[in-house]
Design a protein around this motif. Structure first.
Motif, short mmCIF file in Angstrom:
data_model
loop_
_atom_site.label_atom_id
_atom_site.label_comp_id
_atom_site.label_asym_id
_atom_site.label_seq_id
_atom_site.Cartn_x
_atom_site.Cartn_y
_atom_site.Cartn_z
N TRP A 92 27.24 36.82 50.44
CA TRP A 92 28.58 36.10 50.52
C TRP A 92 28.95 35.41 48.58
N ALA A 93 27.92 34.82 48.83
CA ALA A 93 27.68 34.96 47.10
C ALA A 93 28.51 35.45 45.83
N LYS A 94 27.66 36.63 46.69
CA LYS A 94 28.92 37.59 45.61
C LYS A 94 29.84 37.68 45.48
N ARG A 95 29.92 37.10 47.04
CA ARG A 95 31.53 36.96 47.09
C ARG A 95 32.36 36.21 46.60
N GLU A 96 31.97 34.93 46.33
CA GLU A 96 32.81 33.87 46.11
C GLU A 96 32.39 33.61 44.69
N SER A 97 31.49 34.43 44.02
CA SER A 97 31.42 34.84 42.40
C SER A 97 32.63 35.31 41.74
N VAL A 98 32.85 36.66 42.47
CA VAL A 98 34.14 37.20 41.92
C VAL A 98 35.42 36.56 42.14
N ILE A 99 35.74 35.92 43.04
CA ILE A 99 36.83 34.95 43.38
C ILE A 99 37.05 34.04 42.72
N SER A 100 35.29 33.34 42.24
CA SER A 100 36.46 32.38 41.57
C SER A 100 36.16 33.14 40.06
N SER A 101 36.34 33.85 39.61
CA SER A 101 35.76 34.97 38.08
C SER A 101 37.94 34.84 38.65
N ILE A 144 47.67 35.07 46.29
CA ILE A 144 47.06 35.94 45.72
C ILE A 144 46.44 36.59 46.53
N ILE A 145 45.44 35.54 45.98
CA ILE A 145 44.16 36.52 46.53
C ILE A 145 44.10 37.04 48.16
N ASN A 146 44.55 36.06 48.52
CA ASN A 146 45.19 36.06 50.13
C ASN A 146 45.79 37.68 50.40
N MET A 147 46.95 37.87 49.75
CA MET A 147 47.54 38.98 50.11
C MET A 147 46.52 40.15 49.07
N PHE A 148 46.07 40.18 47.76
CA PHE A 148 45.25 40.90 47.05
C PHE A 148 44.05 41.41 46.93
N GLY A 149 43.35 40.28 47.97
CA GLY A 149 41.91 40.51 48.24
C GLY A 149 40.75 40.07 46.40
N ASP A 150 39.41 40.13 46.68
CA ASP A 150 39.18 40.27 46.18
C ASP A 150 39.04 40.70 44.59
N ASP A 151 39.73 41.79 44.19
CA ASP A 151 40.45 42.74 43.54
C ASP A 151 42.31 42.39 42.66
N ARG A 191 46.81 43.39 36.84
CA ARG A 191 46.61 42.75 35.10
C ARG A 191 47.48 44.59 35.25
N LYS A 192 47.12 45.73 35.94
CA LYS A 192 47.91 46.50 35.93
C LYS A 192 48.98 46.46 36.21
#
Length: 135
Positions: A25-34, A52-59, A65-66
């Motif tokens: 969970w902490a690692k995922r939250e770090s990615v989402i925060s970034s 945006i995050i809800n639609m495209f997820g963690d990436d 960007r792409k």
């Protein structure tokens, strides 16, 4: 990771399984925060970022960007905002995708604003307040 799990399991009531879950969970939250930080720096609001995050997820930021015009898939984000972001991150004014999505935006705007179901080239160019974005 093993050290983090070991540290957490020292806390009474935290099992090794729960420690692993918390670590993930902490690692995922770090990615989402970034991801959130990147979108904030590029002028998007909290509510838009959540969509945006809800639609495209963690990436989401990697995807956008792409392909910045994919932002148009998100409710409440149109071509102008997607184009602004594209230009901020190095998009080219003569990019064929930019021109294609811009023309579609002009046609959709003209159809919505005027209730038209047919839009000719001349009236679209003259009536759209957004054509200056494509120049």
């Amino acid at each position: 990771m093993a050290e983090s799990v070991d540290n957490l399991t020292c806390i009474p009531g935290i099992t090794e399984q729960r420690a692993l879950e918390l670590n993930i969970w902490a690692k995922r939250e770090s990615v989402i925060s970034s991801t959130k930080e990147w979108f904030y720096k590029n002028g998007l609001t909290h509510s838009k970022i959540a969509k945006i995050i809800n639609m495209f997820g963690d990436d989401a930021n990697k995807i956008i960007r792409k392909e910045p015009y994919r932002l148009m898939q998100v409710d409440g984000i149109g071509w102008i905002k997607a184009d602004e972001l594209s230009m901020k991150i190095g998009g080219k004014p003569n990019d064929p995708l930019r021109i294609r999505t811009g023309i579609l935006h002009i046609i959709e705007t003209t159809m919505q604003d005027g209730g038209h179901t047919c839009v000719d080239r001349k009236s679209t160019r003259l009536n759209s307040s957004h054509t200056n974005y494509l120049v």
